[in-house]
Design a protein around this motif. Structure first.
Motif, short mmCIF file in Angstrom:
data_model
loop_
_atom_site.label_atom_id
_atom_site.label_comp_id
_atom_site.label_asym_id
_atom_site.label_seq_id
_atom_site.Cartn_x
_atom_site.Cartn_y
_atom_site.Cartn_z
N GLY A 41 0.84 -1.20 0.00
CA GLY A 41 0.00 0.00 0.00
C GLY A 41 0.87 1.25 0.00
N ASN A 42 0.40 2.28 0.67
CA ASN A 42 1.07 3.59 0.65
C ASN A 42 1.73 3.93 1.98
OD1 ASN A 42 0.20 4.19 -2.00
ND2 ASN A 42 -1.82 4.73 -1.22
N LEU A 43 2.62 4.88 1.92
CA LEU A 43 3.20 5.53 3.09
C LEU A 43 2.52 6.89 3.18
CD1 LEU A 43 5.35 5.81 5.35
CD2 LEU A 43 6.89 6.71 3.60
N SER A 44 1.82 7.14 4.30
CA SER A 44 1.06 8.38 4.41
C SER A 44 1.06 8.90 5.84
CB SER A 44 -0.38 8.17 3.94
OG SER A 44 -1.03 7.23 4.77
N ALA A 45 0.75 10.17 5.97
CA ALA A 45 0.65 10.81 7.28
C ALA A 45 -0.34 11.95 7.17
CB ALA A 45 2.02 11.32 7.73
N ASN A 46 -0.89 12.36 8.30
CA ASN A 46 -1.82 13.49 8.32
C ASN A 46 -1.33 14.58 9.27
OD1 ASN A 46 -2.31 12.29 10.78
ND2 ASN A 46 -4.51 12.65 10.72
N PRO A 47 -0.05 14.97 9.19
CA PRO A 47 0.44 15.97 10.14
C PRO A 47 -0.22 17.32 9.90
CG PRO A 47 2.06 15.61 8.44
CD PRO A 47 0.96 14.61 8.21
N TRP A 72 -1.81 13.26 15.16
CA TRP A 72 -1.30 12.75 13.89
C TRP A 72 -1.43 11.23 13.82
CZ3 TRP A 72 4.25 15.27 13.49
CH2 TRP A 72 4.12 16.67 13.40
N THR A 73 -1.55 10.74 12.59
CA THR A 73 -1.47 9.30 12.31
C THR A 73 -0.50 9.11 11.15
OG1 THR A 73 -3.77 8.94 13.00
CG2 THR A 73 -2.77 7.24 11.62
N ILE A 74 0.41 8.17 11.32
CA ILE A 74 1.35 7.80 10.26
C ILE A 74 1.06 6.35 9.89
CG2 ILE A 74 3.78 7.47 9.64
CD1 ILE A 74 4.44 9.56 11.85
N THR A 75 0.89 6.08 8.61
CA THR A 75 0.61 4.72 8.15
C THR A 75 1.65 4.30 7.12
OG1 THR A 75 -1.76 5.02 8.51
CG2 THR A 75 -1.10 3.19 7.08
N ASN A 76 2.31 3.18 7.40
CA ASN A 76 3.26 2.60 6.44
C ASN A 76 2.71 1.24 6.04
OD1 ASN A 76 5.35 1.70 4.89
ND2 ASN A 76 6.75 1.37 6.59
N THR A 153 0.62 1.17 11.59
CA THR A 153 0.03 2.48 11.85
C THR A 153 0.50 2.99 13.21
OG1 THR A 153 -1.91 1.94 10.54
CG2 THR A 153 -2.15 3.73 12.10
N PHE A 154 0.82 4.27 13.26
CA PHE A 154 1.35 4.88 14.48
C PHE A 154 0.62 6.20 14.75
CE2 PHE A 154 4.52 2.52 12.12
CZ PHE A 154 4.93 1.60 13.06
#
Length: 194
Positions: A41-47, A72-76, A153-154
């Motif tokens: 999938g994707n590497l994404s974040a919502n900072p 924030w959420t970071i998804t790898n 997910t972090f």
């Protein structure tokens, strides 16, 4: 003589049926292949920056601090062991000139510190990375970095802290001094995840 022949025929027929019933089933050998394709999938974040920072009243003696938080959420979801990082660069803070206050007022980007805080790994994720406070600048600064174990997910709630020195100019009035709102100090933060 006829009676004995019929009896023998019945015994032989019953023996054949009984023998067929007791013989093991003979199944053919079988091999099946199951395919499951798994795509990354994707590497994404919502900072995001805080929607508002706390107001500051200058006292002429002490430095003050304007603070705020964001979620924030970071998804790898790439499914690889490739490291990733989340960085940010900050434009100097400026209070726009008003109709009476003609000079733009500035606070350096280096007055802002972002502290990522505790990073929580979601269910089934790798261990969460750790991160320390980072002094911002006009150049990109790394806020969070994973090594090879950074899948999943972090979540985190970073704190933004803007130091306001005692000799800072107040915000400019947008119109007449004392009768109009103040132009807040505004900056643009650019976040990059790669």
């Amino acid at each position: 003589m006829q009676a004995s022949i019929k009896t023998a025929g019945i015994i032989i027929a019953t023996g054949i049926l009984f023998g067929l019933a007791l013989s093991p089933a003979h199944a053919a050998d079988s091999t099946d292949t199951v395919n499951a394709t798994i795509s990354g999938g994707n590497l994404s974040a919502n900072p995001t920056a805080p929607s508002a920072m706390t107001p500051v009243v200058l006292d002429g003696v002490h430095a003050q601090s304007s603070t705020g938080t964001a979620a924030w959420t970071i998804t790898n979801a790439r499914g690889t062991s490739t490291a990733w990082s989340l960085s940010a660069s900050v434009v100097d803070f400026k209070s726009a000139a008003g109709s009476v206050d003609g000079d733009v007022r500035t606070l350096a980007a280096t007055n802002l510190v972002i502290t990522p805080g505790t990073i929580t790994a979601g269910a089934g994720s790798d261990a969460a990375p750790t991160a320390a406070a980072v002094t911002m600048s006009n150049a990109g600064q790394t806020l969070v970095r994973s090594t090879t174990l950074g899948k999943g997910t972090f979540t985190l709630t970073p704190t933004f802290s803007l130091t306001v020195p005692a000799n800072t100019f107040r915000s400019n009035f947008s119109g007449a001094i004392g009768d109009s709102p103040l132009n807040p100090y505004v900056s643009t933060i650019t976040f990059t995840i790669a």
